[in-house]
Write a protein that holds these residues in place. Structure first.
Motif, PDB file in Angstrom:
ATOM      1  N   THR A  53       0.891  -1.136   0.096  1.00 45.13           N
ATOM      2  CA  THR A  53      -0.141  -0.129   0.152  1.00 45.13           C
ATOM      3  C   THR A  53       0.941   1.294   0.146  1.00 45.13           C
ATOM      4  O   THR A  53       1.962   1.173   0.611  1.00 45.13           O
ATOM      5  CB  THR A  53      -0.810  -0.029   1.002  1.00 45.13           C
ATOM      6  OG1 THR A  53      -1.550  -1.226   1.377  1.00 45.13           O
ATOM      7  CG2 THR A  53      -1.941   1.409   1.121  1.00 45.13           C
ATOM      8  N   SER A  54       0.381   2.313  -0.781  1.00 47.67           N
ATOM      9  CA  SER A  54       0.962   3.560  -0.899  1.00 47.67           C
ATOM     10  C   SER A  54       0.135   4.697  -0.577  1.00 47.67           C
ATOM     11  O   SER A  54      -1.103   4.435  -0.265  1.00 47.67           O
ATOM     12  CB  SER A  54       1.802   3.687  -2.035  1.00 47.67           C
ATOM     13  OG  SER A  54       0.900   4.096  -3.003  1.00 47.67           O
ATOM     14  N   GLY A  55       0.706   5.972  -0.412  1.00 48.72           N
ATOM     15  CA  GLY A  55      -0.088   6.847   0.043  1.00 48.72           C
ATOM     16  C   GLY A  55       0.481   8.230  -0.727  1.00 48.72           C
ATOM     17  O   GLY A  55       1.627   8.332  -1.283  1.00 48.72           O
ATOM     18  N   HIS A  56      -0.282   9.123  -0.910  1.00 49.56           N
ATOM     19  CA  HIS A  56       0.340  10.593  -1.392  1.00 49.56           C
ATOM     20  C   HIS A  56      -0.332  11.713  -0.853  1.00 49.56           C
ATOM     21  O   HIS A  56      -1.537  11.546  -0.207  1.00 49.56           O
ATOM     22  CB  HIS A  56       0.063  10.624  -3.116  1.00 49.56           C
ATOM     23  CG  HIS A  56      -1.284  10.741  -3.519  1.00 49.56           C
ATOM     24  ND1 HIS A  56      -2.118  11.621  -3.341  1.00 49.56           N
ATOM     25  CD2 HIS A  56      -2.128   9.674  -4.204  1.00 49.56           C
ATOM     26  CE1 HIS A  56      -3.394  11.463  -3.795  1.00 49.56           C
ATOM     27  NE2 HIS A  56      -3.371  10.148  -4.286  1.00 49.56           N
ATOM     28  N   LEU A  57       0.250  12.689  -0.957  1.00 44.59           N
ATOM     29  CA  LEU A  57      -0.239  13.869  -0.209  1.00 44.59           C
ATOM     30  C   LEU A  57      -1.845  14.429  -0.688  1.00 44.59           C
ATOM     31  O   LEU A  57      -1.963  14.092  -2.088  1.00 44.59           O
ATOM     32  CB  LEU A  57       0.418  15.225  -0.752  1.00 44.59           C
ATOM     33  CG  LEU A  57       0.161  16.641  -0.076  1.00 44.59           C
ATOM     34  CD1 LEU A  57       0.433  16.664   1.395  1.00 44.59           C
ATOM     35  CD2 LEU A  57       0.745  17.660  -0.907  1.00 44.59           C
ATOM     36  N   LEU A  58      -2.633  14.796   0.178  1.00 39.93           N
ATOM     37  CA  LEU A  58      -4.000  15.369  -0.586  1.00 39.93           C
ATOM     38  C   LEU A  58      -3.758  16.876  -0.813  1.00 39.93           C
ATOM     39  O   LEU A  58      -4.432  17.529  -1.678  1.00 39.93           O
ATOM     40  CB  LEU A  58      -5.055  14.972   0.598  1.00 39.93           C
ATOM     41  CG  LEU A  58      -5.441  13.298   0.715  1.00 39.93           C
ATOM     42  CD1 LEU A  58      -6.379  13.206   1.650  1.00 39.93           C
ATOM     43  CD2 LEU A  58      -5.464  12.760  -0.374  1.00 39.93           C
TER      44      LEU A  58
END
Length: 348
Positions: A64-69
Motif C-alpha cells: 500500500t502507498s499514499g500521497h499528499l492530499l
C-alpha cells in the motif's frame, strides 16, 4: 484517494457535484478577501506544488502507498477558501488531462479531497495556534497535527458517501475500518510533508503564509500587575529573507524537479483507496475513464517509449498547466475584488 467513475451511483455523484459546486462558489467569494497582489501568484504556485507532490506516492504498509492530499497545506499557506480552489484546480487538471479520478466522480473527489480536508485542517489549525505561543515552531506543529487529522477525515467522508451511493454491496463497517486505518498511516506522511513545507516557507517568507499572520507577539502592557495587549497594537512585521520573485522561481523549480525527476522513484504500490477497494471487492465496479486515451493518461506522454522520460515530461507538463491555470484563476479572483472595491462600485 482519487475516486474513479463507477464506485458511486449517479444520484449520489450528482448530489456531491452540487455540494462541490456550491463550495467552490462560496470559496470564490471568500478567496477575494484572502488574496492580494502578493498572495495571488503564490496560490497558483501552491496548486502546482500540490500537483507535483501528489505524484510522489510513498509506501505506508505492505502493498500500500499514499500521497499528499494537500488540503491542509493549501489552507495554511493561502487561506481556506483559496485552499479549496487550489485543490479543486489540481483535481480538475488530473481528471481531464491525466485520467486520474473519474469525471462523473469529480464532485466526490472535490468534496473528499478539497472541501473536507481543507475545512477540517484549517479549523483544527486555527484552534491550535490560538492556544500555542505565537512562534514559527507553533505554526509548524499545528500544521503537522491539522494535516494528520485531515486525511482520515477525508477517508471517513468517502466511507459515508459510499454508504449512501456505493454501487457494490459490501460491509460498510469493514470499508470504514480499512479506509480510516490505512489513511491514518497516510496522514502521517501528509503531516510530515505539510509541516516541512510550511516550516520552510515560514522561515523565509512568513508574510506570505496566511496561517502565520500575527505570528509575532503583540505589544503588552502591565496594568494592575497583569499583562494585557496594548490597545490597537499590531504584531511587528517579520522581515522577509528572500524576494517574492526568487521565492516563486524557487518554488516552481522545486515543483518541476519533483514532478519531472523524483516522481520516477515514487512507490508503484496501489494507494489506500485502491488497496481497500481490491481487498473489499468493489474495485471491479470502476469504469474506464473517458480520457483513458488522452496523450497524458496515467502520467505518461503517449508514443514516448522511455518510461523515465515519458513520466518526467508528463509531470513537467502537469506542473506547467496547473500553475498557468491556477494563477489565471486567482488573478481573476483578485481583479474581481479590486473591481468590487473601486470607487465606481463603492460610491452611493
Amino acid at each position: 484517494m482519487h475516486v474513479p467513475d463507477g464506485f458511486i451511483d449517479a444520484p449520489t455523484s450528482a448530489a456531491t457535484g452540487v455540494i462541490a459546486a456550491g463550495a467552490v462558489a462560496v470559496s470564490l467569494r471568500g478567496a477575494r478577501r484572502e488574496l492580494d497582489e502578493r498572495t495571488a501568484p503564490l496560490a497558483g504556485l501552491v496548486a502546482a506544488f500540490i500537483f507535483a507532490v501528489q505524484m510522489l506516492n510513498f509506501p505506508v504498509a505492505a502493498g500500500t502507498s499514499g500521497h499528499l492530499l494537500g488540503g491542509a497545506l493549501a489552507a495554511i499557506l493561502v487561506g481556506p477558501c483559496t485552499g479549496v480552489l487550489c485543490v479543486s484546480v489540481v483535481l480538475l487538471m488530473q481528471g481531464i488531462l491525466f485520467a486520474d479520478g473519474g469525471l462523473t466522480a469529480l464532485g466526490v473527489n472535490i468534496t473528499d479531497m478539497a472541501i473536507v480536508t481543507t475545512v477540517v485542517a484549517y479549523a483544527l489549525f486555527r484552534g491550535l495556534v490560538k492556544v500555542l505561543p505565537r512562534t514559527r515552531r507553533s505554526v509548524t506543529a499545528a500544521a503537522f497535527v491539522a494535516a494528520l487529522v485531515s486525511v482520515p477525515a477525508s477517508a471517513l467522508a468517502f466511507t459515508l458517501v459510499y454508504a449512501v451511493g456505493g454501487t457494490t454491496d459490501v460491509a460498510i463497517g469493514k470499508v470504514a475500518t480499512a479506509m480510516i486505518g490505512v489513511h491514518v498511516l497516510i496522514g502521517l506522511g501528509e503531516a510530515v510533508i505539510t509541516a516541512l513545507t510550511v516550516g520552510a516557507v515560514v522561515a523565509v517568507r512568513p508574510d506570505l503564509v496566511h496561517g502565520a499572520r500575527g505570528l509575532q507577539p503583540r505589544l503588552r502592557l502591565r496594568v494592575n500587575g497583569e499583562l494585557v495587549d496594548a490597545p490597537g497594537a499590531e504584531p511587528a512585521p517579520v522581515a522577509a529573507r528572500t524576494s517574492r520573485r526568487a521565492f516563486w522561481i524557487t518554488g516552481l523549480v522545486t515543483s518541476l524537479v519533483l514532478a519531472g525527476f523524483v516522481s520516477f522513484y515514487a512507490s508503484a504500490e496501489p494507494d489506500g483507496l485502491e488497496k481497500v477497494a481490491a481487498d473489499q471487492g468493489f474495485d471491479k465496479a470502476a469504469e474506464e475513464h473517458p480520457a483513458a486515451d488522452s496523450p497524458l493518461a496515467d502520467y505518461g506522454v503517449k508514443d514516448v517509449e522511455d518510461a523515465r522520460l515519458s513520466g518526467g515530461l508528463a509531470g513537467v507538463i502537469g506542473v506547467g498547466v496547473t500553475v498557468v491555470a491556477g494563477t489565471g484563476v486567482f488573478w481573476a479572483v483578485r481583479r474581481r475584488r479590486t473591481a468590487d472595491t473601486s470607487p465606481a462600485h463603492t460610491s452611493v
